[in-house]
Design a protein around this motif. Structure first.
Motif, PDB file in Angstrom:
ATOM      1  N   ALA A 276       0.832  -1.206   0.000  1.00 38.78           N
ATOM      2  CA  ALA A 276       0.000   0.000   0.000  1.00 38.78           C
ATOM      3  C   ALA A 276       0.865   1.255   0.000  1.00 38.78           C
ATOM      4  N   LYS A 331      -5.172   5.129  -5.768  1.00 38.70           N
ATOM      5  CA  LYS A 331      -4.286   4.667  -4.684  1.00 38.70           C
ATOM      6  C   LYS A 331      -3.454   5.850  -4.193  1.00 38.70           C
ATOM      7  N   TRP A 335      -5.063   7.283   0.788  1.00 37.86           N
ATOM      8  CA  TRP A 335      -5.575   5.893   0.785  1.00 37.86           C
ATOM      9  C   TRP A 335      -4.542   4.963   1.401  1.00 37.86           C
ATOM     10  N   ALA A 336      -3.282   5.113   1.008  1.00 35.81           N
ATOM     11  CA  ALA A 336      -2.219   4.243   1.509  1.00 35.81           C
ATOM     12  C   ALA A 336      -1.998   4.440   3.006  1.00 35.81           C
TER      13      ALA A 336
END
Length: 867
Positions: A276, A331, A335-336
């Motif tokens: 991620a 992404k 989000w990560a």
């Protein structure tokens, strides 16, 4: 001065007397503290130096380094130990200095807990006896003849009644006797092997030569802690790159010892979430057009829809996945961050730095891939590294490193030993398997159907449930009756070192027989039925040891075998006689001839950096004195000098011709110099990888890097991930290589136990919420087992993450089911993943204050001494 030391100095102690004396005292000559206290006086040390001889002593363990150790032998007794002093030390030409573990080998070889005689479990008998007593039964001393007869008879019984497929384990003897089931998969390298093979044709398995690391402006160490995991010179070599101007960034859940010595910046990241973090970095790079598009277009396939491999769906390109073009989930760093715990601003600045700093080395250890579905990290790490274009150039590279031969050394082997000449023996139940392509790990090639055996993490289920996954064949039945670990040093303490120890103990208590050879009563031998005392490497004729590509170490016999210890070759030959096999056919070459062949075949690189020449000069006189077969030859060093010195190291300088830039020719012209992948390029989209992993039958991965939550990842610490309500196991445990051990080896050494306590590490903020304080004995429980350990608090650990050093020897309370040693594989589950990797670093636990008696320090525990 003690009478013992006086007599040793006067050469009046015979070996026989010494051994008898040691056996009687156990806390005298064989207990390291006794000898150390006695001979540390200046007078004794000086006298011993005059009277004794320094002998090169093997450091034979799988620690990631390969260092030089020497033992001072006085009248057959080792009185002191030292490390490399064969030449002046310098950054270009460093000494191969031993670490705390290597310098403790005298305590290992001469420990009071050395196995002295063949031992049988009191209540074992052919066919099993009282199997439930394995691990807690009494031990009975038996003779070698009795032990060998029992082992051979049981081996014959099991083979005759159930067949070779009922034997779990392999060795030269077993292979001659029809073979056995092989445990396969990966441990140290995690999920790296097959992604490296299919995405890079193993080109990213190699690094630039260490001299070229000094040309880097930035070095990223992802999940790497060489100060502990590759003790010896790797950290020292990296220090030279730092002194030359490189900035070091470490990505790790903890501010590690390596970060303290080398690091300029620490990027915290939760275990199992590195993918991620990398995707968030990729998003920032794409949005800001920071990727090296020219390199991606020329040298890779799969980054965007216009550069896909033949036959692939254009929609399944990496760029569109990161941008969320088709799945609607960009992404982003934000989000990560929710997944990996890294601040979004830090993700952006990190991405900016690695994308714009040239040249840069971006390197990962194996640790982040020791996770459930760890292939996704490998895909993401390589892809984001390639996006920077730091490939095939001086001071630049994208690769994975762990062992000393790669971490900070790189390049090619400058000197290496020859072949022993002993012909290999194929296991009929695991034929034609590639050994060495994955650094020695055994892989069941998933599309083949002619091999037999379970994956590492399925071994215990195979025993308990009588079936295992055989990749494309699906599940196959099995009936495992014997666990065999009488072998040639390639075995390891897998009951202690594989996931699911509680399940493993049940499996061990089911089979008819467990046979091992060992130097101490390690965990796997503690649960055996017959244990044969083996010699250490110090008691053998000698070997060539390598690992560092710039040096070889030639070890010699330090002392004669202690008590009744025997070599594995001797055991094989004696068992062969009882099994109706020809021992001379099995071992047509003596151990001394094998060593001589290795020395005679050793080669060293010439000054031109391309060709090799013989290392050792051998005369007719040498051949006669050794009593071996061979031919005279001319080399760079005489046989006597090499054996006396104990090592040969190639001198280095920044101006020599030995430097290597990996993939340099490929990057200059990828069409004229294709690599060995399906496309001839670096494969960001790799269908072969996806197909290969699917064929194993455990988990699947897409052909590009995507984040899918792992089993026992951060998401599983929550009862409700969306609402962030913590669950029953709210902490992520990852297991580190620990300075006190080489995996499980050395855990029995009291001095190392005192120097490096086995502490459970947690962030103080987490401890405060639980009402815990530093030094408390805590109970750590997972879905798979329970351990207790003293608590160590530090702000250097990410909140929500905890760690414990892997390799502690199990000390199980059978009533409570609690292990007091802190063996991490009590906590780690046997999840089947990818290509059979051990997913140690995706484990969930809960922590509470232990209600029983606080633990004594490990150094004060009684040793496992049996007579």
């Amino acid at each position: 001065m003690s009478d013992f030391i006086k007599k040793a100095m006067e050469h009046k102690v015979s070996r026989k007397a010494f051994i008898g004396w040691s056996a009687a005292l156990t806390t005298a000559a064989f207990v390291p503290s006794y000898g150390l206290k006695a001979i540390d006086s200046k007078v004794a040390a000086e006298q011993l130096e005059k009277e004794g001889k320094w002998v090169t002593a093997s450091c034979w363990h799988n620690c990631g380094g390969r260092c030089l150790n020497k033992a001072l032998v006085v009248d057959g007794i080792v009185t002191r130990q030292k490390t490399d002093d064969t030449h002046p030390d310098s950054p270009d030409y460093p000494q191969q200095r031993g670490c705390a573990r290597g310098r403790s080998q005298r305590h290992q070889v001469f420990g009071a807990d050395r196995l002295k005689y063949p031992m049988k479990r009191k209540n074992w008998e052919p066919g099993g006896g009282k199997k439930e007593l394995r691990g807690k039964d009494e031990w009975v001393r038996i003779s070698w003849d009795e032990a060998l007869d029992l082992v051979a008879d049981e081996l014959k019984r099991v083979k005759t009644k159930y067949g070779n497929e009922s034997i779990l384990g392999t060795s030269r003897l077993i292979n001659y006797y029809g073979g056995g089931l092989v445990r396969w998969g990966t441990s140290s390298s995690g999920a790296w092997g097959i992604p490296q093979e299919h995405m890079t044709a193993f080109t990213s398995w190699k690094a630039n030569d260490r001299m070229d690391w000094r040309n880097a402006k930035l070095i990223v160490m992802w999940g790497s802690n060489p100060a502990w995991s590759s003790a010896g010179n790797p950290n020292y070599n990296l220090l030279q790159a730092k002194k030359a101007g490189a900035k070091f960034i470490f990505v790790d859940p903890q501010y590690s010892p390596s970060m303290k010595t080398l690091g300029d910046q620490h990027i915290p990241c939760r275990p199992g979430t590195d993918t991620a973090l990398l995707l968030g970095m990729a998003y920032y790079m794409i949005e800001n057009n920071l990727q090296d598009q020219d390199f991606l277009d020329r040298c890779t396939v799969g980054f965007d829809k216009d550069h896909m491999p033949e036959g692939a769906d254009p929609k399944e390109n990496f760029k569109d996945y990161v941008l969320g073009t088709y799945d609607g989930v960009p992404k982003t760093p934000e989000w990560a961050s929710e997944i990996c715990g890294t601040d979004p601003k830090l993700i952006k600045s990190f991405a900016q730095e690695i994308a714009t700093t040239k040249p840069a080395i971006i390197t990962s250890s194996f640790a982040p891939a020791r996770t459930y579905r760890g292939q996704q990290f490998c895909q993401a790490f390589l892809t984001v590294g390639w996006m920077t274009g730091n490939v095939g150039k001086s001071g630049a590279g994208v690769w994975t490193n762990n062992y000393a031969s790669k971490q900070s050394y790189g390049g090619k082997s400058l000197v290496y030993g020859g072949d022993t000449g002993l012909p290999p023996v194929e296991n009929p139940l695991f034929p034609g398997v590639t050994y060495g392509a994955y650094d020695g790990y055994r892989f069941a090639e998933p599309f083949r159907k002619d091999w037999h055996g379970p994956a590492y993490t399925e071994t215990y289920d195979a025993i308990l449930n009588n079936e295992y996954h055989a990749t494309v064949r699906g599940k196959v039945p099995c009936d495992i009756r014997m666990i065999w670990l009488i072998r040639d040093g390639s075995g390891y303490n897998y009951l202690n070192q594989s996931s699911g120890i509680m399940k493993g103990i049940k499996a061990f208590r089911k089979v008819d027989a467990v046979f091992t050879n060992d130097i101490v009563l390690s965990t796997i031998s503690k649960y055996a039925d017959i244990v044969l005392p083996a010699t250490t490497e110090w008691e053998k004729d000698g070997q060539i040891k390598s690992g560092n590509p710039e040096a070889i170490i030639v070890t010699s016999k330090v002392v004669e075998p202690l008590f009744e210890a025997k070599t594995e070759e001797w055991m094989d030959k004696e068992l062969a006689k009882r099994l109706g096999l020809d021992p001379d056919e099995m071992y047509p070459i003596s151990e001394k001839q094998q060593l001589f062949n290795s020395l005679a075949g050793a080669e060293v690189i010439k000054d031109n950096g391309k060709d090799y020449e013989p290392l050792v000069t051998i005369t007719a006189k040498d051949i006669k004195e050794w009593g071996v077969e061979g031919k005279p030859q001319k080399g760079k060093i005489s046989l006597d000098e090499l054996v006396e010195k104990g090592s040969y190291q190639v001198p280095r300088s920044p101006k020599d011709n030995f430097k290597v830039i990996q993939l340099e020719d490929f990057v200059k012209d990828p069409i004229a110099n294709p690599i060995g992948t399906a496309s001839g390029k670096l494969e960001i989209h790799c269908q072969a990888l996806s197909d290969n992993i699917a064929a194993f039958g455990f988990t699947t991965i897409p052909p590009i890097a995507k984040y899918e939550p792992p089993v026992e990842g951060v998401e599983d610490t929550y009862k409700d991930w969306e609402k962030k309500i913590k669950g029953d196991y709210p902490f992520q445990l990852y297991t580190i290589h620990y300075a006190r051990r080489s995996h499980s080896v050395f855990d029995n050494i009291p001095q190392l136990r005192e120097a490096f306590p086995q502490e459970f590490v947690m962030n103080p903020r987490d401890a405060k919420e639980l009402g815990l304080k530093d030094g408390d004995t805590v109970l750590i429980e997972s879905r798979h087992g329970k351990v207790i350990r003293p608590l160590s608090l530090t702000e250097m650990m990410m909140p929500g993450v905890v760690t414990l050093g892997e390799g502690a020897w199990v000390e199980l309370d059978e009533k409570t089911g609690i292990d007091k040693a802190g063996a991490t594989n009590i906590l780690c589950g046997t999840h089947l993943s990818g290509q059979g990797e051990e997913p140690w670093n995706t484990t969930n636990v809960r922590v509470e204050k232990y209600k029983g008696e606080p633990l004594l320090p490990d150094a004060e525990w009684e040793q496992r001494i049996i007579f």
